[in-house]
Design an enzyme around this catalytic site. Structure first.
Site, PDB file in Angstrom:
ATOM      1  N   GLU A 205     -12.089   0.851   0.316  1.00  0.00           N
ATOM      2  CA  GLU A 205     -12.542  -0.200   1.230  1.00  0.00           C
ATOM      3  C   GLU A 205     -13.470   0.354   2.317  1.00  0.00           C
ATOM      4  OE1 GLU A 205      -9.329  -2.658   2.661  1.00  0.00           O
ATOM      5  OE2 GLU A 205      -8.844  -3.361   0.634  1.00  0.00           O
TER       6      GLU A 205
ATOM      7  N   GLU B 204      -6.521  -3.300  -6.208  1.00  0.00           N
ATOM      8  CA  GLU B 204      -5.655  -3.987  -5.247  1.00  0.00           C
ATOM      9  C   GLU B 204      -5.720  -5.481  -5.534  1.00  0.00           C
ATOM     10  OE1 GLU B 204      -5.704  -3.010  -1.066  1.00  0.00           O
ATOM     11  OE2 GLU B 204      -6.313  -0.931  -1.481  1.00  0.00           O
TER      12      GLU B 204
END
Length: 510
Positions: free
Chosen positions: A194, A315
């Protein structure tokens, strides 16, 4: 006139007897050529809340039964679920983690503050050796995430060397000094996490250059995974694919993150206290995963038509408000039948995109978000999501059977979604079909065209419950579990079943 009335009567009678299906599924068994990677059924363990400490690891001196500090009950449960892969150490934690702090004698390891998750002190007693030891115990492939946000290229290079190299070098000498003579076989390495957000607030242009820098110095990593997009950020995917085009040695996978959040980050809703409006909204948001994969795949196809770079959905899952009275930074939430449907829908979607999706990791394995296991002291709970993963394990490394689905609509408050979601596969002569009936109020009649095959045996399993928000809790009898589901043998190439409302169902034919 009388003849017309007779046929009308017969048609109505067939409807009333349930002979006319609301859903039809055609199995194209002659086109079962794409392998469903077992890694699609992967999991995720971050240094977050009670996922690692108390969930996986309790230490050798704990009164809780353990093997070298790892909970025995968790080991056995994960093995029984057939866990194929585990991602570690994060997540946002990965880009603050310095791996050398987590090796060597435990009493000599420096501590750190987990700034992302509750500002608790991390003592680094669970590090590289512990993670890889745990993976060996549960029979799972390890997937290690490298620190790009606050780490260095040298640090990343030395970590890969420490883990994978058999050469004589300072890093292999250090590994041997710490008790591991032979290298580990670690294939999957994520380079950053991320990085558009908690991993450094980077632009895709900056990160793609940084990725190439890190990837070029981590030569022992055979399958390198670049940080991909969040949700609908298609520009990130375009820039990453463009800037790594024709760099086959540098990139083998590109990640995608998508959480099922009912409203927004400020109002996520209760994990257990919900009515049908939240049920419908959650499942409709979950179905967006198919759209995301299709759109990101289209961009990837532009630069990689051979589909050499795998999409890694590392995720995914539900994200609700934490349970009342728990630490907001620990992300502990209960897990209901609604989560079981979310898991089944997503896994069917991943299966159906097996040509591009090569790995997926539900967040997270234990005590965090959509967990398969919850622990409290020496007690353990297997969640509805756990039972779906156990049921769907039949698809691991099987060949995808393309399906053509025609289904009714589940309507609520003027909106609608498909009532049924499905995927199918073939392995060792067994055809496995997994269904989700999203409608909490109505049984769905399904007719399956089995593709001209003759089957001698049929059986099934089901996950459902009395109420949409039923869940399993400590010290109580399970309300949601895996049970047998009666299936009749196909006749004349067709199989008819009835999917109970709000259920996840496996049908197996052989």
């Amino acid at each position: 006139m009388k003849k017309k009335m007779f046929y009308t009567f017969m048609l109505l009678s067939l409807f009333s007897l349930g002979a006319i299906a609301q859903t039809t599924v055609n199995l194209h068994t002659d086109q079962a050529e794409t392998k469903i990677n077992g890694e699609i059924y992967g999991h995720f363990a971050e240094h977050l809340g009670r996922c690692i400490y108390g969930g996986i690891y309790v230490g050798e001196d704990s009164d809780i039964p353990n093997i070298r500090g790892f909970r025995e009950d968790v080991i056995y449960a994960l093995k029984d679920m057939n866990i194929p892969l585990l991602r570690w150490p994060g997540g946002c934690f990965a880009d603050t983690y310095h791996w050398k702090d987590g090796i060597g004698p435990k009493h000599e390891r420096p501590s750190m503050v987990n700034v992302h998750w509750g500002n608790v002190t991390e003592d680094n007693s669970f590090g590289t050796h512990e993670f890889l030891d745990f993976c060996e115990l549960i029979g799972a492939e390890p997937y290690i995430n490298i620190n790009v946000g606050s780490g260095t290229v040298q640090e990343a290079s030395e970590w890969v060397e420490y883990v994978t190299s058999s050469n004589i070098s300072p890093m292999t000498d250090l590994r041997k000094k710490n008790g591991r003579e032979e290298p580990w076989d670690v294939k999957y390495w994520g380079i950053g996490n991320e990085n558009w957000g908690c991993g450094g607030e980077m632009t895709p242009e900056y990160y793609s250059d940084l990725y190439r820098h890190f990837a070029s110095f981590t030569k022992g990593a055979s399958y390198k995974i670049a940080c991909g997009a969040s949700d609908y950020d298609y520009n990130w995917t375009d820039v990453l694919m463009k800037n790594t085009q024709n760099k086959q040695h540098l990139i083998q996978g590109l990640s995608l993150h998508y959480y099922t959040i009912t409203h927004n980050w400020q109002k996520k809703g209760s994990a257990t206290g919900f009515e049908e409006d939240e049920w419908f909204l959650t499942l409709s948001k979950t179905l967006k995963m198919d759209e995301l994969i299709r759109n990101h795949s289209t961009i990837m196809d532009k630069y990689d038509p051979e589909k050499r770079v795998g999409m890694i959905v590392d995720e995914w899952g539900t994200w609700f408000d934490v349970e009342p009275g728990t630490n907001p930074g620990f992300l502990y939430q209960q897990n209901t039948l609604r989560d079981a449907l979310v898991a089944g829908i997503n896994l069917n979607v991943f299966n159906n995109h097996a040509d591009r999706v090569k790995m997926a990791n539900i967040a997270q394995a234990i005590n965090v978000l959509q967990s398969v296991i919850l622990t409290k002291e020496d007690d353990i709970v297997l969640t509805p999501t756990y039972y779906v993963f156990k049921m769907y394990s039949v698809h691991q490394d099987a060949n995808l059977i393309p399906t053509f689905l025609k289904t009714s609509r589940y309507e609520f408050d003027g909106k609608s979604v498909p009532s049924v979601n499905v995927s199918a596969s073939e392995k060792d002569g067994v055809t496995s079909i997994t269904f989700c009936n999203l409608n909490p109020n109505k049984t769905e009649k399904v007719e399956i065209n089995v593709g001209g095959k003759n089957f001698a045996d049929a059986n099934g399993q089901i996950v459902t419950a009395k109420n949409i928000n039923d869940y399993n809790d400590f010290g109580q009898e399970e309300k949601v579990s895996l049970k047998s589901f009666e299936v009749k043998k196909p006749k004349n190439g067709k199989l008819s079943i009835e999917l109970p409302a709000k259920s996840v169902v496996l049908v197996q034919l052989q």
